[in-house]
Design a protein around this motif. Structure first.
Motif, PDB file in Angstrom:
ATOM      1  N   GLN A 106     -99.532  41.415 -18.696  1.00 39.54           N
ATOM      2  CA  GLN A 106     -98.980  40.123 -18.281  1.00 39.54           C
ATOM      3  C   GLN A 106     -99.674  39.544 -17.055  1.00 39.54           C
ATOM      4  N   LEU A 107    -100.208  40.399 -16.226  1.00 40.11           N
ATOM      5  CA  LEU A 107    -100.916  39.953 -15.020  1.00 40.11           C
ATOM      6  C   LEU A 107    -102.356  39.541 -15.313  1.00 40.11           C
ATOM      7  N   GLY A 108    -102.712  39.466 -16.574  1.00 42.82           N
ATOM      8  CA  GLY A 108    -104.034  38.961 -16.926  1.00 42.82           C
ATOM      9  C   GLY A 108    -104.921  39.948 -17.647  1.00 42.82           C
ATOM     10  N   GLY A 109    -104.340  40.956 -18.242  1.00 41.22           N
ATOM     11  CA  GLY A 109    -105.156  41.921 -18.976  1.00 41.22           C
ATOM     12  C   GLY A 109    -105.979  42.819 -18.070  1.00 41.22           C
ATOM     13  N   ILE A 110    -105.402  43.210 -16.988  1.00 39.41           N
ATOM     14  CA  ILE A 110    -106.086  44.051 -15.997  1.00 39.41           C
ATOM     15  C   ILE A 110    -106.464  45.393 -16.606  1.00 39.41           C
ATOM     16  N   ARG A 111    -107.699  45.828 -16.394  1.00 36.91           N
ATOM     17  CA  ARG A 111    -108.186  47.108 -16.927  1.00 36.91           C
ATOM     18  C   ARG A 111    -108.763  48.014 -15.840  1.00 36.91           C
TER      19      ARG A 111
ATOM     20  N   PHE B 216     -88.819  35.108  -9.164  1.00 37.20           N
ATOM     21  CA  PHE B 216     -88.397  34.920  -7.786  1.00 37.20           C
ATOM     22  C   PHE B 216     -89.417  35.526  -6.847  1.00 37.20           C
ATOM     23  N   ASP B 217     -89.379  35.057  -5.611  1.00 36.75           N
ATOM     24  CA  ASP B 217     -90.314  35.508  -4.579  1.00 36.75           C
ATOM     25  C   ASP B 217     -89.789  36.744  -3.858  1.00 36.75           C
ATOM     26  N   GLY B 218     -90.684  37.412  -3.162  1.00 34.66           N
ATOM     27  CA  GLY B 218     -90.311  38.522  -2.309  1.00 34.66           C
ATOM     28  C   GLY B 218     -90.519  39.894  -2.907  1.00 34.66           C
ATOM     29  N   PHE B 219     -90.921  39.952  -4.190  1.00 40.64           N
ATOM     30  CA  PHE B 219     -91.124  41.244  -4.835  1.00 40.64           C
ATOM     31  C   PHE B 219     -92.466  41.325  -5.551  1.00 40.64           C
ATOM     32  N   GLY B 220     -93.385  40.478  -5.162  1.00 38.05           N
ATOM     33  CA  GLY B 220     -94.738  40.543  -5.694  1.00 38.05           C
ATOM     34  C   GLY B 220     -94.997  39.577  -6.827  1.00 38.05           C
ATOM     35  N   SER B 221     -96.264  39.509  -7.197  1.00 35.06           N
ATOM     36  CA  SER B 221     -96.698  38.545  -8.206  1.00 35.06           C
ATOM     37  C   SER B 221     -96.091  38.812  -9.567  1.00 35.06           C
ATOM     38  N   LEU B 222     -95.756  40.033  -9.867  1.00 35.00           N
ATOM     39  CA  LEU B 222     -95.151  40.354 -11.149  1.00 35.00           C
ATOM     40  C   LEU B 222     -93.848  39.577 -11.354  1.00 35.00           C
TER      41      LEU B 222
ATOM     42  N   PHE C  89     -92.831  47.304   0.018  1.00 39.29           N
ATOM     43  CA  PHE C  89     -94.150  47.291   0.639  1.00 39.29           C
ATOM     44  C   PHE C  89     -95.201  46.705  -0.290  1.00 39.29           C
ATOM     45  N   ALA C  90     -95.027  46.838  -1.590  1.00 41.98           N
ATOM     46  CA  ALA C  90     -96.001  46.296  -2.546  1.00 41.98           C
ATOM     47  C   ALA C  90     -96.158  44.789  -2.361  1.00 41.98           C
ATOM     48  N   HIS C  91     -95.058  44.104  -2.139  1.00 46.04           N
ATOM     49  CA  HIS C  91     -95.128  42.660  -1.912  1.00 46.04           C
ATOM     50  C   HIS C  91     -95.951  42.350  -0.661  1.00 46.04           C
TER      51      HIS C  91
END
Length: 151
Positions: free
Chosen positions: A27-32, A141-147, A108-110
């Motif tokens: 979902q984040l862009g096909g990250i490999r 929602f914001d505050g927990f990272g781009s996911l 911390f990930a955010h």
């Protein structure tokens, strides 16, 4: 194991880390290409690394949180998390993935995303995200990272 859990749950959705992380990276862009953060001992690092390689991911960096035993996986401090992110954040990494459900990294990930400019996927947060999405809840929602903000 997943089939057994699904059967036992009687039709209720079941989310496991492996599935949640794979779905998130897609979902984040096909990250490999990932920088991996692990709390495990060497034998655990080999196993988790092999899992990702078998799934077609390239581990471009591995940061170990220094877990001395399964019961001490959560015995990490903010500076340990920061050092791990710095180690995993090599230029080749498209995202940073932290494994281990007993690592206190969700918030911390955010913060780490703000200075790395990359998605930082925390195991516990991605499980929650995946469970929400499996249940049809698509709130962002914001505050927990781009996911949580984008997917």
């Amino acid at each position: 194991m997943l089939a057994h859990l699904r059967d036992t749950a009687g039709g209720t959705g079941v989310s496991m880390s492996a599935d949640a992380i794979e779905e998130a990276l897609a979902q984040l862009g096909g990250i490999r290409r990932i920088g991996l953060i692990s709390p495990y001992t060497e034998i655990g690092n080999v196993a988790v690394s092999q899992f990702f390689v078998d799934k077609g991911y390239e581990i471009v960096a591995l940061a170990n949180l220094g877990g001395q035993s399964p019961s001490r996986i959560s015995d990490v401090h903010l500076q340990d998390l920061r050092r791990a992110v710095e180690t995993a954040n090599v230029p080749e990494a498209e995202a940073i993935v932290q494994v281990g459900t007993n690592v206190p990294m969700a918030s911390f990930a955010h913060v780490a995303e703000q200075w790395t400019g990359k998605p930082v996927v925390s195991n516990n947060a991605v499980l929650y995200w995946h469970a929400l999405r499996m249940g049809g809840i698509r709130d962002q929602f914001d505050g927990f990272g781009s996911l949580f903000r984008r997917c």
